[in-house]
Design an enzyme around this catalytic site. Sequence first.
Site, PDB file in Angstrom:
ATOM      1  N   ASP A   1       0.713  -1.128  -0.043  1.00 51.40           N
ATOM      2  CA  ASP A   1       0.047  -0.006  -0.201  1.00 51.40           C
ATOM      3  C   ASP A   1       1.034   1.133  -0.119  1.00 51.40           C
ATOM      4  O   ASP A   1       2.039   1.409   0.467  1.00 51.40           O
ATOM      5  CB  ASP A   1      -0.909   0.015   1.274  1.00 51.40           C
ATOM      6  CG  ASP A   1      -1.895   1.153   1.094  1.00 51.40           C
ATOM      7  OD1 ASP A   1      -2.997   0.912   0.445  1.00 51.40           O
ATOM      8  OD2 ASP A   1      -1.774   2.126   1.653  1.00 51.40           O
TER       9      ASP A   1
ATOM     10  N   GLU B   1       1.040   5.805   0.199  1.00 48.43           N
ATOM     11  CA  GLU B   1       0.270   6.759   0.203  1.00 48.43           C
ATOM     12  C   GLU B   1       1.141   7.956  -0.421  1.00 48.43           C
ATOM     13  O   GLU B   1       2.377   8.033  -0.419  1.00 48.43           O
ATOM     14  CB  GLU B   1       0.447   7.281   1.634  1.00 48.43           C
ATOM     15  CG  GLU B   1      -0.177   6.297   2.869  1.00 48.43           C
ATOM     16  CD  GLU B   1      -1.727   6.238   2.466  1.00 48.43           C
ATOM     17  OE1 GLU B   1      -2.386   7.235   1.880  1.00 48.43           O
ATOM     18  OE2 GLU B   1      -2.204   5.048   2.781  1.00 48.43           O
TER      19      GLU B   1
ATOM     20  N   HIS C   1      -5.675   4.759   6.558  1.00 44.73           N
ATOM     21  CA  HIS C   1      -5.091   5.831   5.538  1.00 44.73           C
ATOM     22  C   HIS C   1      -3.461   5.897   5.708  1.00 44.73           C
ATOM     23  O   HIS C   1      -2.857   6.810   5.370  1.00 44.73           O
ATOM     24  CB  HIS C   1      -5.690   7.125   5.161  1.00 44.73           C
ATOM     25  CG  HIS C   1      -7.025   7.065   4.667  1.00 44.73           C
ATOM     26  ND1 HIS C   1      -7.288   6.466   3.302  1.00 44.73           N
ATOM     27  CD2 HIS C   1      -8.338   7.298   5.336  1.00 44.73           C
ATOM     28  CE1 HIS C   1      -8.440   6.387   3.295  1.00 44.73           C
ATOM     29  NE2 HIS C   1      -9.149   6.986   4.069  1.00 44.73           N
TER      30      HIS C   1
END
Length: 638
Positions: A94, A96, A238
Site C-alpha cells: 500500500d 500513500e 490511510h
Amino acid sequence: MRNSRANTAAPVPPSPGQYAEGPGHPSTEQAQRPSRIRADAGNRGQQRSETAAGHKPVGTRVYPVQVTDQRPHLQGTLDDLGTPLSHCTFVIVDLETTGARPGEARITEIGAVKVRGGDVLGEYSTLVDPQTSIPPFITLLTGITQAMVATAPPIEAVLPSFLEFAALDRGTVLVAHNAPFDVGFLKAACAEHGYEWPAPPVVDTVVLARRLVTRDEVANHKLGTLAGFFGVPDQPTHRALDDARATVGILHGLFERLGSFGVDTLEELRRLRSAPTAVQRRKRHLADDVPESPGVYVFTDAKGDALYVGKSSNMRKRVRSYFTAAETRGRIREMIPLVEGVTPIPCTIGLEADVRELRLIAERKPPYNRRSRNPERSVWLKLTREIYPRLSIVRAVHGDGAPVVGPFRSSREAELAREALHHALPLRQCTHRFSPGKPVSACLLAEIGKCGAPCEGRESPGEYAEHAGAAREAMTGDAGRVVGALTDRISVLSAELRFEEAALYRDRLAAFLKAAARAQRLSALAEIPHLVAARPEGPDWEMCVVRHGRLAGAGVLRQGTDPSAYLRALAAAAETVFPGPGPAPRAGAEEMECVLRWLESPGVRLVELDRPWTCPINGAERYRGLTDWDRAPSSTRR
C-alpha cells in the site's frame, strides 16, 4: 551435387548409470526437475533497508517476523496450471502519495507485508520524502505532515531496499487494493530512477472482491467496508502499513471463498472471471479417473463422438480446470453441457503427446477444436510437369516428381508466392493447352515482356526449359534470383515513395520464402528412412524414432539400462513407414514441424541416421530475416 550442410549422428554418452530401464512402457510419472528453494528471511527488509553507506534510512521501520514456513517455492508451468496458492509468496503493498497521478504526484509512504501459506514472513514500512509539498487535504486524510517526511529518505534511497524485500523479480505475487494505483506509482518511480520494473503477477483485491462478494452482502468494495465485513483485526487508517495489514486480512477472507469456485492455483486465480456454472460443478467428477501424467485427453458426448482434443503434462489438473471458474472461453463453456466422458491417452514424452493430439484432431475433427482440423485443405504451389511448365495452386501432392512449396495457410498466401516467382521469372501464366505443333495466340503478358510467348512458338521448349529450371532451383534450392528481383523492385518503389506497392512486393517475397523454407525443411527430413534422437530429461533420456518425417516410436531411457539393448528394442517396436511423394509424404506438415522443433531443441543428440541430413546452403532459410517484416494492413493490399 548441390551444396549442403549435413547433420551427422552423435552417439549418446554410454557412461553407466545414465540410462533407465529397458524398453517397456515407461512410468507415467516424469522425473521432476528440482525447483529453486528461496529462503525468504523475515528480516530481509531490515537487512536491505540499510543504504550503501551502511546507514539505515531515516523513518524506515522494519518488523521482523519469525519464518514458520520454509517450504520450497515451487515453480509451476502453464500446462499443468501452475503453483498452488498455499505455495505462493504474496507481498501486499500500500502506498500513500501526494496525489492521484503517477509522474505528477509523489510517494510519501510505503507499507508492505509478505505472506505465504497464511503466515506472515515479514513487514516493511518507511516514510518517503516526496521533495515537494504535501497538499492539506492529503495531510487531513492520511495524517502525514510535511514535518514527518522532512527527515525521511527520498524515493531513490528507498527503492533498492523495497525491491529487495518484495522480491518481485523472484516469483513473488504483488497484491494491492486498487492495484493499478500502487503499481502505477511504483513503475513510474522505477522508470525515473533507472530500475527495470520486474513485471510480477498482480492480484487486485478490489477486482477479486467484486467477483466473490456480492452487493447483497456489502454496500461497496472499499477497503474499510471489506475489512469490517471479514472481521479483520487490523482496520485501515490511510497509513500504508495499516492498510497493507488490512488488505492481508481481506485477501485471506477472499481466499476462503475460492473453494466453491474450484480455484486453488495462482493461474486459476488470475483467470477468474465469474463463478463456475452449475453444469461445470456437476461434471467435475469426470476428471477423477484421469491420471496425473502427460498425454492427450478427449472429451466425448453421449454417443462417444469426440467434442474436443487437448494435451497436457498433467492431464488430471488440465481436465479439472475445464470445470472451474478459470475456464472462461465461450466455446468451451458451450461444450461442457454436452460432455459425458473424458478419455485419457497417456504418452511417454511431450513430443508424442503433441503428435497424437494433431493426429486425433485431423482424424476425428472435433467441433470445438479450432486448429488443425482440416490438414487436407492445405494448399501447395506446384511447377507442373508439361512441355511448358506453369505454376499451379493445388490441394494435393502427387508422385510425379514436380517441385512444390508449401503448405500455405490459405490460397491467398499461395497466390502471393506465385506472384513473386512470376515477377522474377518469365513463366507462362495462362492455362491453355498447347504444344510446338499446336500454337495459340499470345496474351497481353507477352506484349509487355512478362512472358516469352511459347504459346506462339516464340520460345522453343529448350529455351523455356531454362526458365522452368530456374523456377525449380528457386523452389528447391537457391532462392537468390527471386530475392534479388523482388528486393530490387522494393528499393525502387520505396525510393519513389510508392510504399503501398512496395509493401505488396514485400508480402509476395515473404510468402514465397516462408513456403520454400518450409518445404525444404520438410523434404530434408522426409528423405531420411530412419532416424533416432535422444534428449536429456533429468537423469533419463527421451528417445524418438522418426521415419520419413513421421514419428514412429517414442520412449524414455531410464537410468541404469543398457542403451544398446534399449535402442534395438525401440527401433524394432517402431512403426514401419514407407517413402512417399512430396515434402510431407507420411505425416502432416504440422506433425513434421513438431518433430523438427523437438530435434532442434537444446541438448538433442542424433543417435542413429540412415543417410546424411542435408538442406541447401543457399536455400530459402538463408533469407529468414526477410520474412519477419511487419505486414501491411489488408486494406493496402491489392
